[in-house]
Scaffold this active site. Structure first.
Site, mmCIF file in Angstrom:
data_model
loop_
_atom_site.group_PDB
_atom_site.id
_atom_site.type_symbol
_atom_site.label_atom_id
_atom_site.label_comp_id
_atom_site.label_asym_id
_atom_site.label_seq_id
_atom_site.Cartn_x
_atom_site.Cartn_y
_atom_site.Cartn_z
ATOM 1 N N CYS A 154 4.569 10.867 31.444
ATOM 2 C CA CYS A 154 5.097 12.226 31.285
ATOM 3 C C CYS A 154 5.375 12.860 32.655
ATOM 4 O O CYS A 154 6.300 12.436 33.321
ATOM 5 C CB CYS A 154 4.171 13.061 30.405
ATOM 6 S SG CYS A 154 5.048 14.415 29.623
ATOM 7 N N HIS A 160 3.650 9.741 25.661
ATOM 8 C CA HIS A 160 2.232 9.498 25.963
ATOM 9 C C HIS A 160 1.729 8.281 25.184
ATOM 10 O O HIS A 160 1.251 8.433 24.060
ATOM 11 C CB HIS A 160 1.393 10.719 25.579
ATOM 12 C CG HIS A 160 1.622 11.915 26.433
ATOM 13 N ND1 HIS A 160 0.815 12.242 27.496
ATOM 14 C CD2 HIS A 160 2.582 12.862 26.391
ATOM 15 C CE1 HIS A 160 1.259 13.345 28.075
ATOM 16 N NE2 HIS A 160 2.335 13.751 27.419
ATOM 17 N N GLU A 190 -0.894 6.747 25.535
ATOM 18 C CA GLU A 190 -2.366 6.766 25.402
ATOM 19 C C GLU A 190 -2.833 7.319 24.056
ATOM 20 O O GLU A 190 -3.943 7.028 23.621
ATOM 21 C CB GLU A 190 -3.003 7.560 26.550
ATOM 22 C CG GLU A 190 -2.799 9.071 26.551
ATOM 23 C CD GLU A 190 -1.526 9.535 27.240
ATOM 24 O OE1 GLU A 190 -0.567 8.735 27.330
ATOM 25 O OE2 GLU A 190 -1.456 10.708 27.658
#
Ligand code: GLN
Length: 535
Positions: A383, A509, A511
């Site tokens: 990001c 993202h 994650e």
């Protein structure tokens, strides 16, 4: 299963005992027995969601697939259960009041005085039951944030009391407390637990199961004492001793048959103990690894344990699946300069450039990225990290002096990162970013494609700014390729420098979607590149 079963998890004595991990672990054990399970978090604060909270206040902000900015505990729930959560899984006092006040303004209460009991408690109960009635889960585990006795959690606790009364056997309460060790007396003390249970009882709730957090193993005698003083069956007093990894907690609870106790209390058949093969394989890999991989995480919240929770966990999972011990170094972006960058990054096998907002610490990110690019260190930018990769490339390769994101400098001569069109008229800051899962098409042959092994992926987002496509040709000609884009808007989602070993920036993202049994492919590929770099 005919009726949805509801399990509430409350906490006492102190905060930060890990109610989220206990909830996720119990959920895992029930899921392993074939039940569909979801976990919900109630946060007693007034904010409508944690999206506007600073990481110093609240750690990482997690994002669900449907674009809800949520408490980081939802990340644990997903990492354990491998099932996505939604906006229905995280409710705050602010959301409850907002909805009640909206109904009041519409006239839905037909002239009645609107009160905490029954209107606020009814709205809370409606949100608990929604997961059962609408989404048809077998088990809904609801974690109540804060500690029992907090003023702001009272309406939630009252709702639990009412639901226990209404639902009978289909509802139980698990209470988590802390048993401290007093070194001077050489003794573990159960009094705080007794007080905490009393407080819950005063509010009308008798806990069905107690989980005692402790640093070292407690004796059977002590557990018996707690059972006697707290009106809880002996087998329903479970201890949760500190373990090397949170992913061992389900096994610790399973050894004490906590899941069996739950099933028995709720009138369900116990059946054979599940094996949890994939889970145990992960733990086995984690225990067997002997070599390390050193990853540097460059960000400005490095002193906060929870600010980059999902990134930390994704890296741990990726390292484990690559048979390595993760050695994670938190590198403070405010302390990195062009002069000291070689020293600061010494020995790192790979770098992650963290997401974030605002100017603070940004120059350190540029210095780290430049060093990594020039020295071919595998790097993953997420990001804002991706946006910084673009800016650094613009300045130092394309020679666009003072190129920037308009987030940092509205007057920059080269707006290589700019506000997205749909963001230009946004005035309210809450819940108004580009949020949630969007499609992304990957270019065949790119590093990202090789990681995901497919062309079409979906990942979650949380941003207002984007790569400015006017510069796309210039970047591509100089070696930074746009290898992923949104098929509907053409927004650039992935940039990479194919000439380097592994240098990838993603606007999304990754994650948020990495779980124990299904690690995110981009992290796995990045860590593998870091290991190869070491060789
Ligand atoms: N601040 C940047 C934006 O809004 C990046 C956000 C982030 O890293 N999550 O676009």
């Amino acid at each position: 299963m005919a009726d949805t079963k509801y399990i509430f998890v409350t906490g006492g004595v102190v905060s930060s005992l890990g109610k989220g991990i206990i909830s996720a672990s119990l959920g895992k054990l029930l899921q392993a027995r074939g039940y569909s399970v979801t976990i919900q978090k109630f946060d007693p604060y007034i904010n409508v969601d944690p999206g506007t909270l600073n990481p110093y206040e609240h750690g990482e902000c997690y994002v669900t697939i449907d674009g809800h900015e949520a408490d980081l505990d939802l990340g644990h729930y997903e990492r354990f259960l491998n099932v996505p959560t939604t906006r229905a899984n995280n409710i705050t006092t602010g959301r409850i009041y907002q909805s009640v006040i909206e109904k009041e303004r519409k006239g839905d209460y037909l002239g009645k005085t609107v009160q905490v009991v029954p209107h606020i408690t009814d709205e809370i109960k409606r949100n608990v039951k929604l997961l059962g009635s609408k989404y048809k889960f077998d088990f809904v585990i609801t974690e109540i944030g804060g500690t029992v006795g907090d003023i702001e959690s009272l309406p939630f606790i009252e709702s639990v009391r009412q639901l226990k009364w209404e639902l009978g056997k289909n509802c139980i309460c698990v209470h988590l407390t802390y048993v401290p060790y007093i070194a001077a007396a050489k003794e573990y003390k159960t009094k705080p637990t007794q007080h905490s249970v009393k407080q819950l009882q005063e509010l009308g709730i008798q806990p069905d199961i107690l989980v005692l957090r402790t640093e070292r193993k407690l004796s059977t005698e002590l557990l018996r004492k707690v059972a006697l003083f707290c009106n809880v069956a002996e087998e329903a007093v479970v201890q949760s001793v500190d373990v090397p990894t949170i992913y061992e907690v389900p096994l610790v609870l399973q050894q004490q048959k906590m899941d069996e106790t739950v099933l028995r209390k709720m009138g369900l058949e116990v059946g054979p103990t599940p094996e949890m093969i994939a889970w145990n394989e992960f733990l086995q890999k984690k225990i067997s690894a002997t070599e390390t991989v050193k990853i540097g995480l460059v960000g400005k919240y490095v002193e906060l344990q929870d600010a980059y929770k999902s990134i930390d966990e994704s890296l741990l999972q990726a390292a484990t699946y690559n048979d390595r011990i993760l050695e994670l170094h938190m590198l403070h972006s405010e302390k990195i300069t062009d002069a000291n960058v070689a020293e600061q990054l010494r020995g790192m096998d790979g770098l992650v450039i963290a997401p974030g907002f605002g100017q603070r610490g940004i120059d350190g990110k540029f210095a780290a990225i430049r060093y990594a690019r020039e020295n071919n260190i595998p790097t993953l930018g997420i990001c804002l990290g991706m946006q910084c990769m673009v800016i650094e490339f613009a300045r130092n390769v394309l020679g666009l002096e003072n190129a920037n994101s308009t987030e940092m400098d509205v007057k920059t001569p080269y707006k290589v990162i700019d506000l997205m069109e749909e963001q230009k008229n946004v005035t309210n800051m809450g819940g108004s970013m580009r949020l949630g899962a969007y499609d992304c098409n990957l270019k065949k042959g790119s590093k990202a494609y090789k990681a995901y092994k497919k062309e079409s992926i979906q990942e979650r987002h949380r941003h207002r700014f984007e790569f400015n496509s006017e510069y796309r040709d210039q970047f591509e000609a100089a070696g930074m390729k746009c290898t992923g884009e949104n098929p509907d808007t053409n927004l650039v989602e992935v940039v990479e420098i194919p000439e380097l070993n592994w240098f990838v920036g993603v606007q999304f993202h990754p994650e948020y979607s990495s779980t124990v049994v299904s690690p995110n492919p981009l992290f796995v590929s990045f860590v593998k590149a870091a290991i190869d770099n070491k060789k």
